[in-house]
Design a protein around this motif. Structure first.
Motif, mmCIF file in Angstrom:
data_model
loop_
_atom_site.group_PDB
_atom_site.id
_atom_site.type_symbol
_atom_site.label_atom_id
_atom_site.label_comp_id
_atom_site.label_asym_id
_atom_site.label_seq_id
_atom_site.Cartn_x
_atom_site.Cartn_y
_atom_site.Cartn_z
ATOM 1 N N GLY A 251 65.788 56.185 4.009
ATOM 2 C CA GLY A 251 65.579 55.055 4.898
ATOM 3 C C GLY A 251 66.872 54.349 5.259
ATOM 4 O O GLY A 251 67.060 53.915 6.410
ATOM 5 N N LEU A 252 67.789 54.236 4.303
ATOM 6 C CA LEU A 252 69.086 53.622 4.590
ATOM 7 C C LEU A 252 69.840 54.380 5.672
ATOM 8 O O LEU A 252 70.438 53.777 6.570
ATOM 9 C CB LEU A 252 69.941 53.570 3.315
ATOM 10 N N ALA A 253 69.835 55.711 5.578
ATOM 11 C CA ALA A 253 70.536 56.523 6.574
ATOM 12 C C ALA A 253 69.880 56.380 7.949
ATOM 13 O O ALA A 253 70.560 56.173 8.962
ATOM 14 C CB ALA A 253 70.558 57.984 6.136
ATOM 15 N N VAL A 254 68.555 56.467 7.982
ATOM 16 C CA VAL A 254 67.828 56.353 9.252
ATOM 17 C C VAL A 254 68.003 54.956 9.847
ATOM 18 O O VAL A 254 68.235 54.798 11.055
ATOM 19 C CB VAL A 254 66.331 56.664 9.043
ATOM 20 N N GLY A 255 67.918 53.934 9.006
ATOM 21 C CA GLY A 255 68.020 52.568 9.485
ATOM 22 C C GLY A 255 69.360 52.247 10.109
ATOM 23 O O GLY A 255 69.434 51.510 11.114
ATOM 24 N N GLN A 256 70.424 52.795 9.565
ATOM 25 C CA GLN A 256 71.735 52.529 10.148
ATOM 26 C C GLN A 256 71.844 53.139 11.535
ATOM 27 O O GLN A 256 72.399 52.526 12.457
ATOM 28 C CB GLN A 256 72.824 53.061 9.221
ATOM 29 N N LEU A 257 71.317 54.354 11.702
ATOM 30 C CA LEU A 257 71.345 54.985 13.023
ATOM 31 C C LEU A 257 70.452 54.252 14.015
ATOM 32 O O LEU A 257 70.680 54.313 15.226
ATOM 33 C CB LEU A 257 70.908 56.447 12.907
ATOM 34 N N LEU B 276 70.995 49.465 18.440
ATOM 35 C CA LEU B 276 70.224 48.309 18.898
ATOM 36 C C LEU B 276 71.088 47.058 18.958
ATOM 37 O O LEU B 276 70.967 46.247 19.890
ATOM 38 C CB LEU B 276 69.028 48.073 17.968
ATOM 39 N N SER B 277 71.976 46.889 17.983
ATOM 40 C CA SER B 277 72.820 45.692 17.967
ATOM 41 C C SER B 277 73.869 45.730 19.073
ATOM 42 O O SER B 277 74.312 44.675 19.539
ATOM 43 C CB SER B 277 73.507 45.546 16.600
ATOM 44 N N ASP B 278 74.287 46.914 19.498
ATOM 45 C CA ASP B 278 75.195 47.005 20.634
ATOM 46 C C ASP B 278 74.498 46.599 21.927
ATOM 47 O O ASP B 278 75.105 46.009 22.815
ATOM 48 C CB ASP B 278 75.727 48.445 20.779
ATOM 49 N N ARG B 279 73.207 46.910 22.016
ATOM 50 C CA ARG B 279 72.473 46.646 23.264
ATOM 51 C C ARG B 279 71.919 45.233 23.324
ATOM 52 O O ARG B 279 71.957 44.588 24.386
ATOM 53 C CB ARG B 279 71.333 47.650 23.407
ATOM 54 N N ALA C 167 68.870 48.457 5.864
ATOM 55 C CA ALA C 167 70.102 48.984 6.449
ATOM 56 C C ALA C 167 70.649 48.084 7.542
ATOM 57 O O ALA C 167 71.843 48.137 7.861
ATOM 58 C CB ALA C 167 69.851 50.389 7.001
ATOM 59 N N ALA C 168 69.801 47.244 8.137
ATOM 60 C CA ALA C 168 70.249 46.389 9.238
ATOM 61 C C ALA C 168 71.404 45.494 8.814
ATOM 62 O O ALA C 168 72.401 45.357 9.535
ATOM 63 C CB ALA C 168 69.084 45.538 9.748
ATOM 64 N N GLY C 169 71.282 44.875 7.650
ATOM 65 C CA GLY C 169 72.343 43.992 7.190
ATOM 66 C C GLY C 169 73.644 44.729 6.934
ATOM 67 O O GLY C 169 74.739 44.211 7.227
ATOM 68 N N SER D 5 79.601 51.683 13.505
ATOM 69 C CA SER D 5 79.247 51.334 12.130
ATOM 70 C C SER D 5 78.084 52.172 11.641
ATOM 71 O O SER D 5 78.035 52.594 10.476
ATOM 72 C CB SER D 5 78.900 49.843 12.057
ATOM 73 N N ALA D 6 77.115 52.453 12.538
ATOM 74 C CA ALA D 6 75.952 53.250 12.161
ATOM 75 C C ALA D 6 76.338 54.681 11.822
ATOM 76 O O ALA D 6 75.888 55.243 10.822
ATOM 77 C CB ALA D 6 74.934 53.248 13.299
#
Length: 420
Positions: free
Chosen positions: A74-80, A85-88, A130-132, A361-362
């Motif tokens: 989940g950590l790996a998937v969440g970062q991707l 999303l944060s760029d957009r 992973a978002a944080g 970062s992702a």
């Protein structure tokens, strides 16, 4: 120190535009470090309870182990997911969404009626948590470049680096009195504090004005994908991953080396692990101090070279048949030198992709966990009474770090913003 005092009285120039007046304050830095610390706590805090979980949930050890695997996946998937999303959409909204879902998923782990629900909740917890981690790095990249960014990443690592040391020790003390559900409840509390910290401290650094300016820059500089595929970003990202994989190989092999080979007790092993962790924190502090005086790439180069040389020594000692206690010295150098690498190389990598810091970062985070997961099982391939496989793995991963770092800094390439 007041919470609104900048970390550096004479920081490197920050990015121009609407964010020019913002600074990386101690409050923000501690908040971002705590966000990145949720993952090691969620990973390590409940490990001592695995045997009890098998009995309580009436399941197998393999199924319980899957709760950890699901979280890491989940950590790996969440970062991707959250990086782009944060760029957009900006940094704050995706971070708040991730923190809120993490609280809900953490509550689900506490009250999970069976192992299947627990596995699913842990996966969701990893994705949201992973978002944080990924957005925290992007926020620093938004606000600072070069030496200021390297110093911030190094200081963030000092705060966040305490978590991997405390979590296993705290888990050993807590699981007995409060059980595995209690340990997961502690993670729920930490997730709730994470959400509150985001609400109170974090402000938008990737504003609509900045996003519009970056979109406009694509017409003259091309797609941000060019930054992500450039030698500067990929080289520094792979150098970071090689160093991190070396660290994970050490962590995976350390119980066998210190306890089985050296004959240390569990308490003595914890003490040795703590000494190495303190070396890492001390070198991270030194890196932060050097950031204002010494070129970022030079400090990172010393760290990468030290790791590589120490892995050669480790392999030579492992093959020579000397008493296992001699292995402690190169391991100390390897772990301590990481403090000169992680913060600086992260700053160099993200500084090479300023138009897509969240995505950069992702990718960095996904590579980090992917490479580490691949090498960890290899360290004990020849059994628990030899350090040779671990030394070979660490030599290979450190060689990857050196080669990637040299490629990133090959003469003749354009100098990225982070090194100016």
């Amino acid at each position: 120190m007041p919470v609104d005092t900048p970390l550096d009285a004479h920081p490197a120039p920050t990015r121009t535009g609407p964010n020019a007046t913002q600074a990386i304050t101690p409050a923000l830095l501690v908040t971002l470090a705590l966000l990145s610390a949720v993952a090691p706590f969620a990973t390590d805090l409940y490990l001592p309870a695995f045997p009890a979980m098998v009995a309580d949930l009436d399941t197998s050890a393999t199924a319980v182990q899957l709760t950890l695997t699901a979280f890491l996946l989940g950590l790996a998937v969440g970062q991707l997911l959250f990086g782009p999303l944060s760029d957009r959409y900006g940094r704050v909204r995706p971070m708040l969404a991730g923190a809120a879902v993490c609280v809900l998923a953490s509550a689900a782990t506490v009250f999970a009626p069976n192992v299947e629900v627990l596995i699913g909740a842990r996966f969701a917890q990893g994705v949201a948590g992973a978002a944080g981690m990924v957005i925290g790095r992007a926020i620093i990249a938004d606000l600072a470049t070069g030496k200021a960014a390297a110093r911030a990443f190094s200081l963030m690592m000092i705060v966040g680096g305490v978590a991997p040391v405390i979590a296993p020790l705290a888990g050993g003390f807590l699981v007995g009195p409060i059980g595995w559900r209690g340990a997961l409840a502690v993670i729920l509390v930490l997730s709730t504090l994470m959400l509150l910290a985001v609400l109170l401290v974090v402000r938008e650094t990737h504003t609509e004005h900045r996003r519009a300016a970056l979109r406009e820059s694509r017409s003259t500089l091309g797609s941000p994908l060019r930054d992500l595929l450039g030698r500067a970003y990929l080289g520094h990202a792979l150098a970071f991953c090689g160093a991190f994989a070396t660290m994970m190989a050490y962590i995976s092999a350390s119980p066998f080396i210190y306890q089985t080979m050296m004959g240390l007790s569990a308490g003595q092993y914890g003490a040795m692990f703590g000494v190495n962790a303190l070396a890492l924190l001390a070198m991270s502090a030194l890196s932060a101090r050097l950031a204002s005086r010494v070129e970022v790439r030079r400090v990172a180069a010393v760290g990468v070279a030290s790791i590589s040389i120490a892995t050669v020594v480790l392999l030579a000692l492992s093959l020579s048949g000397v008493p296992a206690g001699w292995l402690a010295l190169p391991l100390l150098v390897i772990v301590g030198s990481m403090g000169l690498v992680f913060g600086n190389v992260t700053a160099l990598a993200l500084g090479a992709a300023p138009r897509a810091a969240g995505t950069a970062s992702a990718v960095l985070g996904a590579l980090q966990f992917g490479v580490a997961a691949a090498v960890s099982p290899l360290v004990s391939i020849a059994g628990e009474h030899t350090a040779v496989p671990a030394a070979i793995v660490m030599l290979c991963t450190s060689t990857l770090a050196v080669a990637a770092y040299l490629v990133a800094g090959r003469p003749g390439r354009s100098v990225p913003e982070a090194t100016r």
